[in-house]
Scaffold this active site. Sequence first.
Site, PDB file in Angstrom:
ATOM      1  CD  GLU A 138      48.283  15.156  73.794  1.00 30.94           C
ATOM      2  OE1 GLU A 138      49.246  14.411  73.958  1.00 30.94           O
ATOM      3  OE2 GLU A 138      47.536  15.489  74.724  1.00 30.94           O
ATOM      4  CG  HIS A 173      45.846  16.345  78.665  1.00 29.06           C
ATOM      5  ND1 HIS A 173      45.025  15.251  78.804  1.00 29.06           N
ATOM      6  CD2 HIS A 173      47.003  15.896  78.118  1.00 29.06           C
ATOM      7  CE1 HIS A 173      45.679  14.183  78.362  1.00 29.06           C
ATOM      8  NE2 HIS A 173      46.872  14.553  77.950  1.00 29.06           N
ATOM      9  CE  LYS A 184      48.512  11.174  80.200  1.00 30.41           C
ATOM     10  NZ  LYS A 184      47.603  10.507  79.297  1.00 30.41           N
ATOM     11  CD  GLU A 209      44.433  11.829  80.362  1.00 32.23           C
ATOM     12  OE1 GLU A 209      45.100  12.341  81.272  1.00 32.23           O
ATOM     13  OE2 GLU A 209      44.870  10.926  79.618  1.00 32.23           O
ATOM     14  N   GLY A 250      46.723   7.053  75.248  1.00 29.76           N
ATOM     15  CA  GLY A 250      46.741   5.913  76.163  1.00 29.76           C
ATOM     16  C   GLY A 250      46.161   4.640  75.570  1.00 29.76           C
ATOM     17  CB  SER A 261      49.637   5.826  71.344  1.00 24.96           C
ATOM     18  OG  SER A 261      48.512   5.552  72.168  1.00 24.96           O
ATOM     19  CG  ASN A 273      50.738  14.660  80.653  1.00 28.40           C
ATOM     20  OD1 ASN A 273      50.768  14.880  81.866  1.00 28.40           O
ATOM     21  ND2 ASN A 273      49.602  14.555  79.976  1.00 28.40           N
TER      22      ASN A 273
HETATM   23  P1  PGA Z   1      49.982   8.728  75.873  1.00 31.90           P
HETATM   24  O1  PGA Z   1      49.457  10.126  76.475  1.00 31.90           O
HETATM   25  O2  PGA Z   1      51.350   8.997  75.307  1.00 31.90           O
HETATM   26  O3  PGA Z   1      50.033   7.793  77.058  1.00 31.90           O
HETATM   27  O4  PGA Z   1      49.010   8.318  74.843  1.00 31.90           O
HETATM   28  C1  PGA Z   1      49.668  11.330  75.796  1.00 31.90           C
HETATM   29  C2  PGA Z   1      49.063  12.455  76.597  1.00 31.90           C
HETATM   30  O5  PGA Z   1      48.096  12.239  77.336  1.00 31.90           O
HETATM   31  O6  PGA Z   1      49.529  13.608  76.514  1.00 31.90           O
END
Ligand code: PGA
Length: 303
Positions: free
Chosen positions: A216, A145, A61, A147, A222, A261, A59
């Site tokens: 998740e 997601h 983003k 976010e 992140g 992460s 992903n």
């Molecule tokens: P990350 O993001 O691996 O940077 O924690 C995962 C995601 O947002 O799908």
Amino acid sequence: MERPLITARDLERAPGAPLPPGALLTPLARDVLRKRGVHVEALGLGAPPAAAARLVVANWKSHKTLDEGLAFVRDLAALPGAGPQAVLCPPFTLLHPLRMALQAAGLTVELGAQDVSPHPDGPHTGEVSGRQLHDAGCRFAVVGHSERRAAGETSALCRRKALAALAAGLQPIVCVGETLDERRAGRAEAVVSEQLGAVLDALDPARLARLVVAYEPRWAIGTGVTPRPAEVAAMLAHVRRVLARASEAIAAAVPVLYGGSVAEDNAAALLHLPGCSGALVGGASLDARRFAAIRAAAGAPRA
Ligand code: PGA
């Protein structure tokens, strides 16, 4: 000949009914029969349906320009490509050029969108429809997601997006996960049940079979912090129980990913947990070398 699939629910509905010839049994149905003293093996009944496909999804983003995306494909093509099916989810603007670049490089990497409009088409400024994503070369679309949920996307909207993706021939990757406060309050499973249930309620078995789920936890995204493997395993088992409520026969074949992460050093421990079908990777997927290492760890048997 199509072999009939018998679930535990079928057995409960008609306890004394004879089993049709060549019947396949789900794992729960096998348990029910064993408890009734039936020797399933002696009946020569078939194995349960196939296990879920394994996937490692990148992903990106809002990262990368066209040149940066093309450089990633060049780097990836130069690395060993072992591991489960890779899926790249770049920003919308890079989908089609990456499709071309992946083909030219001979890479069998699939594409996914990071979001999908709930509308099939029409006057919806700024929205990109499932049909357009399919046309650009996508096979998958991420839905819900964290976010986007944090920016106000509700479970009801996620349900509409998942349905729109399916109607356009895409496989929705439905993201679910709790906040840290929700986990501390002991509500993690309830939150995931609600988020997933909102989508499952709308699906018949044929559409359910095309779903991908990504667990998740919001607090792991992140942050460099991951849940303990036992916590991930417990939630993956919970997700499969929720899926089994919709269709026990199909639940085992739906890929359930872990995200939050994921990196080269924790991939092997997290991605080989029971019930884990792979990963949704953010930050570490921006670098081809790191992404390839995670993919290799997801494919390699656990050390
Ligand atoms: P990350 O993001 O691996 O940077 O924690 C995962 C995601 O947002 O799908």
